[in-house]
Design a protein around this motif. Structure first.
Motif, PDB file in Angstrom:
ATOM      1  N   VAL A 134       5.337 -15.004 -21.313  1.00 39.38           N
ATOM      2  CA  VAL A 134       3.987 -15.486 -21.042  1.00 39.38           C
ATOM      3  C   VAL A 134       3.035 -14.625 -21.863  1.00 39.38           C
ATOM      4  O   VAL A 134       2.746 -13.496 -21.523  1.00 39.38           O
ATOM      5  CB  VAL A 134       3.654 -15.429 -19.547  1.00 39.38           C
ATOM      6  CG1 VAL A 134       2.194 -15.731 -19.324  1.00 39.38           C
ATOM      7  CG2 VAL A 134       4.512 -16.433 -18.796  1.00 39.38           C
ATOM      8  N   ALA A 135       2.647 -15.136 -22.977  1.00 37.82           N
ATOM      9  CA  ALA A 135       1.717 -14.417 -23.845  1.00 37.82           C
ATOM     10  C   ALA A 135       1.087 -15.422 -24.783  1.00 37.82           C
ATOM     11  O   ALA A 135       1.368 -16.611 -24.700  1.00 37.82           O
ATOM     12  CB  ALA A 135       2.459 -13.339 -24.644  1.00 37.82           C
ATOM     13  N   TYR A 136       0.270 -14.919 -25.658  1.00 39.21           N
ATOM     14  CA  TYR A 136      -0.348 -15.683 -26.711  1.00 39.21           C
ATOM     15  C   TYR A 136      -1.209 -16.823 -26.168  1.00 39.21           C
ATOM     16  O   TYR A 136      -0.951 -17.991 -26.420  1.00 39.21           O
ATOM     17  CB  TYR A 136       0.713 -16.229 -27.667  1.00 39.21           C
ATOM     18  CG  TYR A 136       0.210 -16.468 -29.074  1.00 39.21           C
ATOM     19  CD1 TYR A 136      -1.148 -16.388 -29.363  1.00 39.21           C
ATOM     20  CD2 TYR A 136       1.092 -16.769 -30.096  1.00 39.21           C
ATOM     21  CE1 TYR A 136      -1.612 -16.604 -30.632  1.00 39.21           C
ATOM     22  CE2 TYR A 136       0.645 -16.989 -31.381  1.00 39.21           C
ATOM     23  CZ  TYR A 136      -0.708 -16.908 -31.641  1.00 39.21           C
ATOM     24  OH  TYR A 136      -1.168 -17.138 -32.914  1.00 39.21           O
ATOM     25  N   ALA A 137      -2.207 -16.440 -25.407  1.00 43.23           N
ATOM     26  CA  ALA A 137      -3.218 -17.391 -24.940  1.00 43.23           C
ATOM     27  C   ALA A 137      -2.599 -18.651 -24.372  1.00 43.23           C
ATOM     28  O   ALA A 137      -2.861 -19.761 -24.828  1.00 43.23           O
ATOM     29  CB  ALA A 137      -4.184 -17.704 -26.071  1.00 43.23           C
ATOM     30  N   CYS A 138      -1.752 -18.446 -23.378  1.00 41.10           N
ATOM     31  CA  CYS A 138      -0.936 -19.557 -22.883  1.00 41.10           C
ATOM     32  C   CYS A 138      -1.437 -20.128 -21.575  1.00 41.10           C
ATOM     33  O   CYS A 138      -0.988 -21.184 -21.156  1.00 41.10           O
ATOM     34  CB  CYS A 138       0.482 -19.073 -22.675  1.00 41.10           C
ATOM     35  SG  CYS A 138       0.572 -17.867 -21.351  1.00 41.10           S
ATOM     36  N   SER A 139      -2.347 -19.389 -20.895  1.00 38.89           N
ATOM     37  CA  SER A 139      -2.753 -19.806 -19.547  1.00 38.89           C
ATOM     38  C   SER A 139      -1.533 -20.070 -18.674  1.00 38.89           C
ATOM     39  O   SER A 139      -1.451 -21.096 -17.998  1.00 38.89           O
ATOM     40  CB  SER A 139      -3.644 -21.038 -19.588  1.00 38.89           C
ATOM     41  OG  SER A 139      -4.817 -20.777 -20.297  1.00 38.89           O
ATOM     42  N   PHE A 140      -0.608 -19.148 -18.681  1.00 38.22           N
ATOM     43  CA  PHE A 140       0.617 -19.276 -17.880  1.00 38.22           C
ATOM     44  C   PHE A 140       1.347 -20.594 -18.196  1.00 38.22           C
ATOM     45  O   PHE A 140       1.567 -21.415 -17.316  1.00 38.22           O
ATOM     46  CB  PHE A 140       0.323 -19.207 -16.382  1.00 38.22           C
ATOM     47  CG  PHE A 140      -0.273 -17.911 -15.921  1.00 38.22           C
ATOM     48  CD1 PHE A 140       0.359 -16.704 -16.159  1.00 38.22           C
ATOM     49  CD2 PHE A 140      -1.475 -17.905 -15.230  1.00 38.22           C
ATOM     50  CE1 PHE A 140      -0.180 -15.511 -15.722  1.00 38.22           C
ATOM     51  CE2 PHE A 140      -2.027 -16.705 -14.786  1.00 38.22           C
ATOM     52  CZ  PHE A 140      -1.379 -15.509 -15.028  1.00 38.22           C
TER      53      PHE A 140
ATOM     54  N   PHE B  91      -4.102 -10.817 -26.280  1.00 38.24           N
ATOM     55  CA  PHE B  91      -3.551 -12.174 -26.320  1.00 38.24           C
ATOM     56  C   PHE B  91      -2.335 -12.320 -25.404  1.00 38.24           C
ATOM     57  O   PHE B  91      -1.405 -13.059 -25.709  1.00 38.24           O
ATOM     58  CB  PHE B  91      -3.207 -12.578 -27.756  1.00 38.24           C
ATOM     59  CG  PHE B  91      -4.399 -12.504 -28.675  1.00 38.24           C
ATOM     60  CD1 PHE B  91      -5.374 -13.486 -28.651  1.00 38.24           C
ATOM     61  CD2 PHE B  91      -4.569 -11.427 -29.527  1.00 38.24           C
ATOM     62  CE1 PHE B  91      -6.486 -13.405 -29.469  1.00 38.24           C
ATOM     63  CE2 PHE B  91      -5.685 -11.332 -30.357  1.00 38.24           C
ATOM     64  CZ  PHE B  91      -6.647 -12.328 -30.326  1.00 38.24           C
ATOM     65  N   GLY B  92      -2.324 -11.576 -24.323  1.00 43.57           N
ATOM     66  CA  GLY B  92      -1.239 -11.698 -23.352  1.00 43.57           C
ATOM     67  C   GLY B  92      -0.092 -10.742 -23.604  1.00 43.57           C
ATOM     68  O   GLY B  92       0.752 -10.538 -22.738  1.00 43.57           O
TER      69      GLY B  92
ATOM     70  N   THR C 100      -7.189  -8.817 -16.875  1.00 43.96           N
ATOM     71  CA  THR C 100      -7.579  -9.929 -17.759  1.00 43.96           C
ATOM     72  C   THR C 100      -6.371 -10.617 -18.376  1.00 43.96           C
ATOM     73  O   THR C 100      -5.646 -10.014 -19.154  1.00 43.96           O
ATOM     74  CB  THR C 100      -8.503  -9.391 -18.872  1.00 43.96           C
ATOM     75  OG1 THR C 100      -9.748  -9.020 -18.290  1.00 43.96           O
ATOM     76  CG2 THR C 100      -8.762 -10.429 -19.946  1.00 43.96           C
ATOM     77  N   TYR C 101      -6.154 -11.828 -17.999  1.00 39.42           N
ATOM     78  CA  TYR C 101      -5.163 -12.736 -18.606  1.00 39.42           C
ATOM     79  C   TYR C 101      -5.395 -14.067 -17.925  1.00 39.42           C
ATOM     80  O   TYR C 101      -6.124 -14.143 -16.929  1.00 39.42           O
ATOM     81  CB  TYR C 101      -3.709 -12.258 -18.393  1.00 39.42           C
ATOM     82  CG  TYR C 101      -3.483 -11.702 -17.025  1.00 39.42           C
ATOM     83  CD1 TYR C 101      -3.612 -10.347 -16.781  1.00 39.42           C
ATOM     84  CD2 TYR C 101      -3.203 -12.559 -15.964  1.00 39.42           C
ATOM     85  CE1 TYR C 101      -3.479  -9.848 -15.500  1.00 39.42           C
ATOM     86  CE2 TYR C 101      -3.055 -12.065 -14.690  1.00 39.42           C
ATOM     87  CZ  TYR C 101      -3.196 -10.708 -14.463  1.00 39.42           C
ATOM     88  OH  TYR C 101      -3.075 -10.223 -13.199  1.00 39.42           O
ATOM     89  N   GLY C 102      -4.765 -15.124 -18.464  1.00 39.96           N
ATOM     90  CA  GLY C 102      -4.970 -16.434 -17.863  1.00 39.96           C
ATOM     91  C   GLY C 102      -6.460 -16.795 -17.818  1.00 39.96           C
ATOM     92  O   GLY C 102      -6.899 -17.501 -16.914  1.00 39.96           O
TER      93      GLY C 102
ATOM     94  N   GLN D 117      -3.935  -4.789 -20.473  1.00 40.40           N
ATOM     95  CA  GLN D 117      -4.922  -5.782 -20.050  1.00 40.40           C
ATOM     96  C   GLN D 117      -5.157  -5.703 -18.543  1.00 40.40           C
ATOM     97  O   GLN D 117      -6.022  -6.390 -18.013  1.00 40.40           O
ATOM     98  CB  GLN D 117      -4.432  -7.201 -20.402  1.00 40.40           C
ATOM     99  CG  GLN D 117      -4.220  -7.417 -21.879  1.00 40.40           C
ATOM    100  CD  GLN D 117      -3.699  -8.800 -22.240  1.00 40.40           C
ATOM    101  OE1 GLN D 117      -2.937  -8.925 -23.180  1.00 40.40           O
ATOM    102  NE2 GLN D 117      -4.095  -9.847 -21.505  1.00 40.40           N
TER     103      GLN D 117
ATOM    104  N   VAL E  48       0.074  -7.402 -21.124  1.00 38.08           N
ATOM    105  CA  VAL E  48       0.039  -7.573 -19.667  1.00 38.08           C
ATOM    106  C   VAL E  48       1.165  -6.780 -19.016  1.00 38.08           C
ATOM    107  O   VAL E  48       0.968  -6.100 -18.011  1.00 38.08           O
ATOM    108  CB  VAL E  48       0.151  -9.071 -19.284  1.00 38.08           C
ATOM    109  CG1 VAL E  48       0.220  -9.238 -17.771  1.00 38.08           C
ATOM    110  CG2 VAL E  48      -1.037  -9.860 -19.839  1.00 38.08           C
TER     111      VAL E  48
ATOM    112  N   GLU F 198      -8.617 -19.114 -23.642  1.00 39.64           N
ATOM    113  CA  GLU F 198      -7.356 -19.621 -24.183  1.00 39.64           C
ATOM    114  C   GLU F 198      -7.430 -21.110 -24.533  1.00 39.64           C
ATOM    115  O   GLU F 198      -6.457 -21.681 -25.030  1.00 39.64           O
ATOM    116  CB  GLU F 198      -6.226 -19.391 -23.170  1.00 39.64           C
ATOM    117  CG  GLU F 198      -5.914 -17.920 -22.948  1.00 39.64           C
ATOM    118  CD  GLU F 198      -5.213 -17.689 -21.616  1.00 39.64           C
ATOM    119  OE1 GLU F 198      -5.813 -18.016 -20.571  1.00 39.64           O
ATOM    120  OE2 GLU F 198      -4.078 -17.197 -21.608  1.00 39.64           O
TER     121      GLU F 198
HETATM  122 CU1  CUN Z   1      -0.833 -16.111 -21.513  1.00 38.13          CU
HETATM  123  S1  CUN Z   1      -1.862 -14.889 -22.748  1.00 38.13           S
HETATM  124 MO1  CUN Z   1      -3.647 -14.410 -21.907  1.00 38.13          MO
HETATM  125  O1  CUN Z   1      -3.155 -14.985 -20.351  1.00 38.13           O
HETATM  126  O2  CUN Z   1      -3.554 -12.775 -21.633  1.00 38.13           O
END
Ligand code: CUN
Ligand code: MCN
Length: 784
Positions: free
Chosen positions: A363-369, A250-251, A540-542, A219, A254, A738
């Motif tokens: 920190v994964a699975y659409a967690c927004s940190f 989905f995190g 791309t994350y968060g 990502q 990363v 997320e």
């Molecule tokens: Cu925490 S899962 Mo998305 O931030 O890659």
């Protein structure tokens, strides 16, 4: 819903990338096949904690077709046995001294085919000496607990960090004087993102040029390249990371996994390209998990339901290596946003991170940190308070929600929310579901012995990290570049540092340029996922792509427009100030017939047209966007369930989701993002669990045991929206990728517990599987 024409900017539009995806023409890492390519596979540990006494690879090496067998001892000679994690810890690439979680990587075989590599694994003999296992976060800190990270000098316990936020003194004072105090132990269990595509890489090291090309499921291609350069000591300009089509992230994509490193080492050692592609079992057991937050929440309020303060204590299970990915300053991610959407006097939290004999990640699975954990906590605590006060949970929320006139609002833990109208969103959701009527229906049903539940959750997210001054990962500031070129014929190419994994960037980012320049999105190509061909940025994350790179895209397009104005002024022989912009063309003020389209301007910019002194030709621009703040999307969700306490069956009957992500670039894509996140919420609330026995054996290592939600568990979603633009974002957009995963689990759990309320059940932990619902209804402890 039908989409009839391509909008010249924002609006519903079919995804450009779908032309290849629906035809099966995507190009994923596993589709990359290079001439002479070899295949790598891991030998993994059957034990969660064991000393490695010896490894004998001779029989594997002798198997025809095997090209190399790499062990930790081999990596040690290359100083690559350990690698840094994104949280300044170290992680074993291949175990040397001991194994620390089940399925940890022990040896890597490179062979002519994947099958030969797998066969060779069977021939490797490893002698293990099993050690006592710590599979439970609470036991990790018990005196005398086996020390997992004895590789770290002087380490005598499993403690990783203590981190706190908020004003503890003030919070304690308010708790001491409050009329009502309610406490609850709340677990957000370990779950796993499980995208369709598992992780993999193809590494190709060219001995002659010294160039290393890595196709990988990442990502964050630029961040990975820099880390490879720092770790392996390879010159950064000789590394090219290509992230082709990604089948969901989905995190979980990363971080850097041992498999990526070993594909590289394998290619350097054999001189051939090496592919590593994990299977589902490996993916579930050894790549980034999510959550595993053991929380104790306390809420202080007045008797009439005015919430005054929130206090939280968390035990965070980080597994065997602290491999979480979040901005450096925040070891618990953005968890300290846990005051959510409410107007509190004070709040404080403490988070303690511990090592256990489980896979690293966090920190994964659409967690927004970790906002997922924070949002779940506060939304569950509000319902616990409503239970004690015998108040309606909607009324309790409406009483405490922040008011529109309070924005921008600084929370007791220091976040500055940019904009919002919370009561409007909740009222809309209540209208959509028909809240009053549903409560009447619920009461009637209960008379007949039928248990129906209505669950509410209201969430505020913070997405779009940086600003770089406050946020970095491994010292790399969280800003992102964008580059835009308009070709002579008026077609354009946009280059980005972020990388889509299914979010539709090729469409929405083209739409941003279209909105700013009036070029059709069909005439704009989006290039991403290739470090040689895109500007630097953190990836791309968060849900940061729209808040950060979306802003960069709007700004770079505006830079191009500014240049187009000068070119148009030369073409029309007027001063640039005398020109006015209307999507797609500049015209002379007061004389709309005197106009030049962006396409005409593009051609002229590349022609012999004479431009004013000091003005460059062509129609290109670059920019780097450093966000001034996060964006704060929010939403109101209501879930309606029918529960059978005798069997524990939960049926989600309706789900209303009102989301506010500011200005929507492509409402269809936003709705798709929300649909996916709502399904995630049902999965986590009702089905998903990464469970371990006391020996650290995985109990959810296949999709037979680790359940993913399907359309059968999902109702027909009912979506609503409000639009509160972000005041600091150039197009007023906030992230949304997320939101639904963050907001929905609490709505589902609150609904199930609302149904069980007449039985005196105040709280039960996820997942609310039939057996757990049954146990909760019986007043028995549930199993997680
Ligand atoms: Cu925490 S899962 Mo998305 O931030 O890659
Ligand atoms: N969008 C929009 N208008 C807005 C906000 C967003 O049209 N106001 C569009 C965006 O332009 C983008 C999509 O919605 O096409 C998601 O945008 P954004 O919220 O910026 O999130 P990211 O693109 O940064 O995606 C990351 C986010 C994260 S962190 C996870 S985890 C997650 C998610 O996206 N992983 C996904 N959604 C996913 N969806 C798919 N299909 N696959 C994943 O792996």
């Amino acid at each position: 819903m039908t989409v009839t024409e391509t909008p010249m900017g924002f609006g519903r539009m079919h995804r450009k990338e779908d032309a290849r995806f629906v035809r099966g023409q995507g190009n994923y890492v596993d589709d990359v096949n290079l001439p002479g390519m070899l295949h790598g596979s891991f030998l993994r540990s059957p034990y969660a904690h064991a000393k490695i006494v010896s490894i004998d690879t001779s029989a594997a090496e002798a198997l025809p077709g095997v090209k190399a067998v790499i062990t930790g001892a081999v990596l040690e000679t290359l100083k690559l046995a350990w690698m840094p994690t994104l949280s300044y810890d170290t992680q074993a690439v291949l175990a040397t001294d001991k194994v620390r979680f089940q399925n940890q990587e022990v040896a890597f075989v490179v062979a002519e085919s994947h099958y030969i590599a797998r066969d060779a694994l069977e021939l490797i003999e490893v002698e293990y000496e099993p050690l006592p296992v710590v599979a439970d976060a609470k036991q990790a800190l018990a005196p005398g607990a086996p020390v997992i990270r004895d590789d770290k000098e002087g380490k005598t316990d499993n403690h990783i960090f203590d981190w706190s936020a908020g004003d503890k003194e003030k919070t304690d004072r308010i708790f001491a004087e409050s009329e009502v105090v309610v406490a609850e132990d709340i677990l957000y269990p370990r779950v796993h993102p499980s995208p369709l595509e598992t992780c993999g890489a193809v590494a190709d090291f060219d001995k002659v040029s010294g160039k290393l090309t890595i196709y990988s499921t990442t990502q964050a291609p630029h961040a990975h390249r820099t880390v490879y350069a720092l770790v392996a000591g390879l010159p950064e300009h000789k590394i090219r990371v290509i992230s082709p089509d990604i089948g969901g992230g989905f995190g979980g994509k990363v971080g850097i996994y041992p498999g990526y490193v070993l594909a590289i080492v394998g290619s350097i050692v054999t001189g051939k390209p090496v592919k590593w592609m994990e299977d589902r079992n490996e993916h579930l057991t050894a790549t980034a998990f999510a959550r595993d937050y053991h929380m104790r929440g306390e809420i202080a309020a007045t008797k009439d339901g005015r919430i005054r303060a929130l206090r939280v204590d968390v035990l965070a299970d980080h597994g065997a290596f602290n491999g979480t990915a979040q901005p450096t300053k925040f070891p618990a991610g953005f968890f300290h946003i846990f005051t959510g959407s409410y107007d509190l006097e004070a709040a404080s939290c403490n988070v303690t991170g511990v090592y256990t004999n489980k896979a690293p990640g966090g920190v994964a699975y659409a967690c927004s940190f970790r906002i997922t954990e924070a949002s779940y906590l506060v939304e569950r605590m509000i319902d616990v308070l409503a239970f004690e006060l015998k108040m309606d949970p909607a009324e309790l929320r409406l009483k405490n929600l922040l008011k529109p006139e309070q924005f921008p609002y600084t929370t007791p833990t220091g976040w500055e929310y940019d904009s919002g109208d919370y009561p409007k969103a909740l009222r809309l959701a209540m209208d959509m579901v028909g809240y009053e009527k549903l409560r009447v229906e619920q009461a009637e049903k209960l008379q007949r012995g039928e248990y129906m539940g209505i669950g509410i959750s209201f969430f505020t997210e913070g997405v779009g990290a940086g600003p770089r001054k406050h946020m970095d990962i491994l010292g790399l500031g969280m800003a992102d570049g964008a580059e835009l070129r308009v070709h002579p014929t008026g077609k354009a190419v946009l280059r980005l540092s972020v990388q889509t994994q299914g979010q539709g960037h090729e469409t929405t980012f083209a739409q941003i340029v279209a909105e700013e320049l009036g070029i059709s999105p069909d005439d704009i190509d989006v290039v991403h996922g290739d470090t040689d061909n895109t500007p630097f940025g953190l990836g791309t994350y968060g849900s940061r792509s729209t808040p950060v790179s979306g802003a960069a895209t709007a700004i770079v397009a505006r830079k191009v427009r500014d240049r187009a104005r000068i070119v148009a002024s030369a073409m029309l022989e007027v001063s640039p100030d005398d020109l006015e912009w209307e999507k797609g063309k500049f015209f002379v003020k007061g004389d709309p017939d005197q106009a030049k389209t962006i396409q005409e301007i593009a051609m002229a910019a590349h022609s012999s047209l004479e431009l004013p002194e000091g003005v460059e030709g062509h129609l290109d621009a670059t920019t780097v966007y450093n966000p001034p703040n996060l964006t704060y999307p929010f939403g109101a969700y209501i879930c309606v369930v029918d529960v059978d306490p005798a069997t524990g069956q939960v049926k989600v009957r309706r789900f209303i989701a009102v989301d506010d992500c500011g200005v929507r670039i492509n409402p269809m894509i936003v709705e798709g993002q929300v649909h996916g996140g709502l399904a995630d919420g049902i999965g986590m609330a009702l089905m998903q669990l990464m469970a371990f026995d006391e020996d650290g054996n995985h109990l959810g290592a296949s999709l037979m045991d680790y359940l993913l939600p399907t359309s059968l568990e999902c109702p027909s979603w009912e979506l609503g929206e409000t639009v509160t633009p972000s005041p600091h974002h150039p197009i007023g957009a906030k992230g949304v990728g997320e939101s639904a995963t963050v907001g929905s689990p609490a709505a589902v759990v609150n609904a199930v517990l609302d149904a069980l309320k007449p039985l005196g059940v105040r709280h039960a932990d996820m997942p609310l599987t039939p057996s757990n619902v049954w146990r909760a209804a019986q007043g028995r402890p549930i199993r997680t």
